[in-house]
Motif scaffolding. Structure first.
Motif, short mmCIF file in Angstrom:
data_model
loop_
_atom_site.label_atom_id
_atom_site.label_comp_id
_atom_site.label_asym_id
_atom_site.label_seq_id
_atom_site.Cartn_x
_atom_site.Cartn_y
_atom_site.Cartn_z
N GLY A 53 39.33 83.15 5.34
CA GLY A 53 39.14 83.74 4.03
C GLY A 53 39.89 83.03 2.92
N GLU A 54 40.74 82.07 3.26
CA GLU A 54 41.47 81.34 2.22
C GLU A 54 40.65 80.15 1.75
N ILE A 55 41.06 79.55 0.64
CA ILE A 55 40.35 78.39 0.10
C ILE A 55 40.57 77.21 1.05
N PRO A 56 39.49 76.59 1.53
CA PRO A 56 39.65 75.46 2.45
C PRO A 56 40.37 74.29 1.78
N ILE A 59 38.48 71.72 -0.49
CA ILE A 59 38.14 72.09 -1.87
C ILE A 59 39.34 71.81 -2.78
N LEU A 60 40.53 72.09 -2.28
CA LEU A 60 41.74 71.84 -3.06
C LEU A 60 42.02 70.34 -3.18
N ASN A 61 41.66 69.58 -2.16
CA ASN A 61 41.93 68.15 -2.15
C ASN A 61 40.75 67.40 -1.53
N PRO A 62 39.67 67.14 -2.31
CA PRO A 62 38.49 66.48 -1.74
C PRO A 62 38.76 65.04 -1.29
N ASP A 63 39.87 64.44 -1.72
CA ASP A 63 40.19 63.07 -1.31
C ASP A 63 40.94 63.01 0.02
N GLU A 102 27.40 55.99 22.71
CA GLU A 102 27.71 57.29 23.30
C GLU A 102 27.35 58.45 22.36
N ILE A 103 27.84 58.39 21.12
CA ILE A 103 27.65 59.48 20.15
C ILE A 103 27.47 58.88 18.75
N PRO A 104 26.92 59.65 17.81
CA PRO A 104 26.83 59.16 16.43
C PRO A 104 28.22 58.87 15.86
N CYS A 105 28.27 57.98 14.89
CA CYS A 105 29.54 57.57 14.27
C CYS A 105 29.47 57.69 12.76
N ARG A 106 30.61 58.05 12.16
CA ARG A 106 30.69 57.98 10.70
C ARG A 106 30.75 56.50 10.34
N TYR A 107 29.80 56.08 9.56
CA TYR A 107 29.73 54.68 9.14
C TYR A 107 30.48 54.47 7.83
N TYR A 108 30.47 55.51 6.99
CA TYR A 108 31.03 55.37 5.65
C TYR A 108 31.28 56.75 5.06
N GLY A 109 32.28 56.85 4.19
CA GLY A 109 32.46 58.03 3.36
C GLY A 109 33.04 59.24 4.05
N SER A 110 32.89 60.37 3.33
CA SER A 110 33.46 61.64 3.78
C SER A 110 32.54 62.77 3.33
N VAL A 111 32.43 63.79 4.16
CA VAL A 111 31.64 64.96 3.78
C VAL A 111 32.29 65.66 2.59
#
Length: 192
Positions: A53-56, A59-63, A102-111
Motif C-alpha cells: 500500500g505504500e508508494i513503490p 515511482i519515487l526514484n525512476p532512475d 535459456e530465457i529472455p534477456c533485458r537488452y536495453y533500458g528499464s521498465v
C-alpha cells in the motif's frame, strides 16, 4: 561411367538427407531443452517482496536500478507474461547469447524509465511466435518486487539486424524482439 556418377550422386543425396535430419533433430532438441530450463527457472523464481500500500520505490526514484533475484546463477529482473501466446517467462537482467538460449534477456533500458527492450530466442517457447501478435494484445511485465506493468501491442515491425538504434530508440515503453528463422530480419513488437 554414367552408372558411377549416378551412384555417387545417390550417395551424396543420402548423406545430405541424413545431415538435414540431424540438424532438424538438434533444433527440436535445443527448443525443448530451452523450454525445460526456462520452466525450471520460472519455478525457482520468487519475488523479493510485495507492495503493502505504500508508494513503490520506482515511482519515487525512476532512475533506480531494477532489483534482481538470482536463480540458478542467472540474475533475473522480473517476469514477462504474454497471455495470447500462453507465455510466462523470467527475464534476465543482462543480455548474453548464452543466457538468451535459456530465457529472455533485458537488452536495453528499464521498465521504470519506460524504455525497456527485451530480446529472446526465436524458439516456439520463447519469442518464436511474436509475429502472430495483434495490436492491443496484452503484455505484462512484473518486476521482482511484485510491481506489474501492463502494456498493449502497438506496432509490429521487421527490421534489418544492424538496426540497433531503431530497436532501442525509446519511443515505446516496452519493445520485444527476436530474429526471424532465416536470421535476415528482426521481428520487433512495440508496446505502450
Amino acid at each position: 561411367m554414367r552408372n558411377k556418377i549416378g551412384k555417387l550422386t545417390s550417395r551424396i543425396g543420402v548423406v545430405c538427407i541424413i545431415l538435414a535430419l540431424c540438424l532438424c533433430s538438434y533444433n527440436v532438441y535445443d527448443t525443448f531443452r530451452s523450454y525445460y530450463v526456462q520452466k525450471h527457472i520460472r519455478n525457482e523464481y520468487h519475488t523479493l517482496k510485495t507492495s503493502s500500500g505504500e508508494i513503490p520505490d520506482y515511482i519515487l526514484n525512476p532512475d533506480m536500478d531494477m532489483p534482481e533475484v538470482e536463480v540458478d546463477g542467472i540474475s533475473c529482473i522480473g517476469t514477462l507474461e504474454i497471455p495470447s501466446l500462453d507465455l510466462n517467462l523470467c527475464v534476465a537482467s543482462t543480455f548474453t547469447y548464452e543466457i538468451m538460449q535459456e530465457i529472455p534477456c533485458r537488452y536495453y533500458g528499464s521498465v521504470y524509465k519506460n524504455n525497456m527492450v527485451i530480446a529472446a530466442h526465436n524458439s516456439w517457447f520463447h519469442f518464436g511466435r511474436l509475429n502472430t501478435l495483434h495490436n492491443g494484445d496484452k503484455i505484462i511485465f512484473t518486476d521482482v518486487n511484485g510491481n506489474s506493468f501492463e502494456y498493449g501491442v502497438d506496432a509490429i515491425e521487421a527490421l534489418k539486424p544492424n538496426s540497433v538504434e531503431d530497436v532501442t530508440n525509446g519511443k515505446w515503453p516496452l519493445t520485444l524482439y527476436t530474429c526471424t528463422l532465416d536470421m535476415q530480419y528482426r521481428v520487433v513488437v512495440r508496446c505502450k
